[in-house]
Design a protein around this motif. Sequence first.
Motif, short mmCIF file in Angstrom:
data_model
loop_
_atom_site.label_atom_id
_atom_site.label_comp_id
_atom_site.label_asym_id
_atom_site.label_seq_id
_atom_site.Cartn_x
_atom_site.Cartn_y
_atom_site.Cartn_z
N ARG A 1 0.84 -1.20 0.00
CA ARG A 1 0.00 0.00 0.00
C ARG A 1 0.87 1.25 0.00
O ARG A 1 2.05 1.21 0.37
N ALA A 2 0.28 2.37 -0.39
CA ALA A 2 0.90 3.68 -0.28
C ALA A 2 0.02 4.51 0.64
O ALA A 2 -1.14 4.75 0.33
N ILE A 3 0.58 4.91 1.79
CA ILE A 3 -0.20 5.59 2.82
C ILE A 3 0.22 7.05 2.88
O ILE A 3 1.41 7.37 2.94
N PHE A 4 -0.78 7.95 2.90
CA PHE A 4 -0.55 9.39 2.94
C PHE A 4 -1.13 9.93 4.24
O PHE A 4 -2.33 9.82 4.49
N LEU A 5 -0.25 10.52 5.06
CA LEU A 5 -0.62 10.93 6.41
C LEU A 5 -0.61 12.45 6.58
O LEU A 5 0.41 13.11 6.35
N ASP A 6 -1.74 13.00 7.00
CA ASP A 6 -1.78 14.36 7.49
C ASP A 6 -0.92 14.40 8.76
O ASP A 6 -0.71 13.37 9.42
N ILE A 7 -0.46 15.58 9.15
CA ILE A 7 0.38 15.68 10.35
C ILE A 7 -0.46 16.02 11.58
O ILE A 7 -0.84 15.14 12.34
N THR B 1 -5.71 23.27 -6.52
CA THR B 1 -4.60 22.64 -5.82
C THR B 1 -5.10 22.11 -4.48
O THR B 1 -5.66 22.86 -3.69
N HIS B 2 -4.92 20.83 -4.27
CA HIS B 2 -5.28 20.22 -2.99
C HIS B 2 -4.48 18.94 -2.82
O HIS B 2 -3.71 18.55 -3.71
N LYS B 3 -4.64 18.30 -1.69
CA LYS B 3 -3.79 17.15 -1.38
C LYS B 3 -3.93 16.00 -2.37
O LYS B 3 -2.95 15.31 -2.67
N ALA B 4 -5.13 15.79 -2.90
CA ALA B 4 -5.30 14.70 -3.86
C ALA B 4 -4.50 14.95 -5.14
O ALA B 4 -4.02 14.00 -5.77
N VAL B 5 -4.32 16.22 -5.51
CA VAL B 5 -3.50 16.54 -6.67
C VAL B 5 -2.06 16.10 -6.43
O VAL B 5 -1.40 15.54 -7.31
N GLY B 6 -1.57 16.36 -5.22
CA GLY B 6 -0.23 15.90 -4.88
C GLY B 6 -0.11 14.39 -4.90
O GLY B 6 0.89 13.83 -5.38
N ILE B 7 -1.13 13.72 -4.39
CA ILE B 7 -1.12 12.26 -4.39
C ILE B 7 -1.08 11.73 -5.83
O ILE B 7 -0.37 10.76 -6.14
N GLN B 8 -1.80 12.38 -6.73
CA GLN B 8 -1.82 11.94 -8.12
C GLN B 8 -0.44 12.06 -8.77
O GLN B 8 -0.08 11.24 -9.63
N VAL B 9 0.33 13.07 -8.37
CA VAL B 9 1.70 13.21 -8.88
C VAL B 9 2.55 12.01 -8.46
O VAL B 9 3.29 11.43 -9.26
N VAL B 10 2.42 11.63 -7.18
CA VAL B 10 3.15 10.47 -6.68
C VAL B 10 2.66 9.20 -7.36
O VAL B 10 3.45 8.34 -7.78
N GLU B 11 1.36 9.09 -7.50
CA GLU B 11 0.75 7.91 -8.12
C GLU B 11 1.29 7.70 -9.54
O GLU B 11 1.67 6.59 -9.93
N ALA B 12 1.34 8.79 -10.31
CA ALA B 12 1.82 8.69 -11.69
C ALA B 12 3.31 8.35 -11.74
O ALA B 12 3.74 7.53 -12.57
N ARG B 13 4.07 8.95 -10.86
CA ARG B 13 5.52 8.75 -10.88
C ARG B 13 5.89 7.31 -10.51
O ARG B 13 6.79 6.71 -11.11
N LEU B 14 5.21 6.78 -9.51
CA LEU B 14 5.57 5.45 -8.99
C LEU B 14 4.72 4.32 -9.57
O LEU B 14 4.94 3.16 -9.24
N GLY B 15 3.75 4.67 -10.41
CA GLY B 15 2.90 3.64 -10.99
C GLY B 15 2.00 2.95 -9.98
O GLY B 15 1.77 1.74 -10.06
N LEU B 16 1.49 3.73 -9.05
CA LEU B 16 0.63 3.16 -8.01
C LEU B 16 -0.75 2.83 -8.55
O LEU B 16 -1.22 3.43 -9.52
N ASP B 17 -1.41 1.90 -7.89
CA ASP B 17 -2.80 1.58 -8.16
C ASP B 17 -3.64 2.37 -7.17
O ASP B 17 -3.44 2.29 -5.95
N ARG B 18 -4.58 3.16 -7.68
CA ARG B 18 -5.40 4.00 -6.80
C ARG B 18 -6.07 3.19 -5.69
O ARG B 18 -6.22 3.66 -4.56
N ALA B 19 -6.44 1.96 -5.98
CA ALA B 19 -7.09 1.11 -4.98
C ALA B 19 -6.17 0.82 -3.80
O ALA B 19 -6.65 0.49 -2.70
N ASP B 20 -4.86 0.93 -4.01
CA ASP B 20 -3.89 0.63 -2.96
C ASP B 20 -3.46 1.88 -2.18
O ASP B 20 -2.55 1.81 -1.36
N ILE B 21 -4.10 3.01 -2.46
CA ILE B 21 -3.77 4.26 -1.77
C ILE B 21 -4.63 4.40 -0.52
O ILE B 21 -5.85 4.25 -0.56
N VAL B 22 -3.97 4.70 0.60
CA VAL B 22 -4.65 4.92 1.88
C VAL B 22 -4.35 6.35 2.31
O VAL B 22 -3.20 6.81 2.23
N ALA B 23 -5.36 7.09 2.75
CA ALA B 23 -5.17 8.44 3.23
C ALA B 23 -5.81 8.57 4.61
O ALA B 23 -6.91 8.07 4.83
#
Length: 287
Positions: free
Chosen positions: A9-15, A211-233
């Motif tokens: 999984r790829a996990i994205f954490l607010d602080i 511009t919002h956090k999901a836009v940033g996640i999409q940049v990471v997703e595209a770069r690393l070839g992530l599957d959206r289903a495997d993204i946890v926020a």
Amino acid sequence: MPSQTARPRAIFLDIDGTYADHGLAPEAHVDAVRTARKLGHLVFVCTGRPLSMVPGHILDAGFDGTITGAGARVEVDGEILKDARFEPDLAARIVETLDAHNAAYILEAPEALHGRTGVDRRLREVLGPIFAGHPQHDGILSTDVDPLEDILGPMQYSDDLRATSYAKISCFDSPVPLGRLMETLGPEVGLIPSSLSALGERAGEIFMAGTHKAVGIQVVEARLGLDRADIVAIGDSANDLEMLEYAGVGIAVAGGHPAVLAVADRVTAAPAGNGVALAFAELGLLG
């Protein structure tokens, strides 16, 4: 490698209010991040704060990258993939508008925070009493020593900020309702309420529309070839709404913003209850 019950999984954490509270991450959260990464999962910071407001002790747990400025800047494995700022003319017009109405604000950039000379006094007057009663909120890291130090520490002061390059503004005190001021600037400027609800309409976060956090996640997703289903926020505040909606699994923190709770697939505890660690365990990310 991840266990058979937990695909990578790829996990994205607010602080603030999610990974950390009162300026500190619980030991259980640090351990959870380190364990998950050892097992092959990816873990990213995804915060509304600019990089200049993310202290080293938060990053010490070890992360695969950071999304800061609520999606304006993206860094993965030390490489900057995105660093968006307001277009210079618009940036100057926003500053002029805020200054014309004597608003107290800070301009947020990855390398520093910028404020008008004397704004530190305004911030202490406005935020001091609120921090005394509510020491934790998203966007400003609280500490047991000085809740304003993470603002004042990286702050650079000037009498004229119109030429400053920045990605976001935190406004804490506007004599005129902030929404009314932003309406004069057109559709390129977005506004969300301050997580300090006591400040009401005189405060908020001003950002680049779209511009919002999901836009940033999409940049990471595209770069690393992530599957959206495997993204946890995981998040708790208004600026976490889009990322929880976008993620395959969106987890809200109990007591968080009602809109965030409404879109979440799951709810976990606040940092005092080791909520990030509990969520990781429930998803099978800890082995």
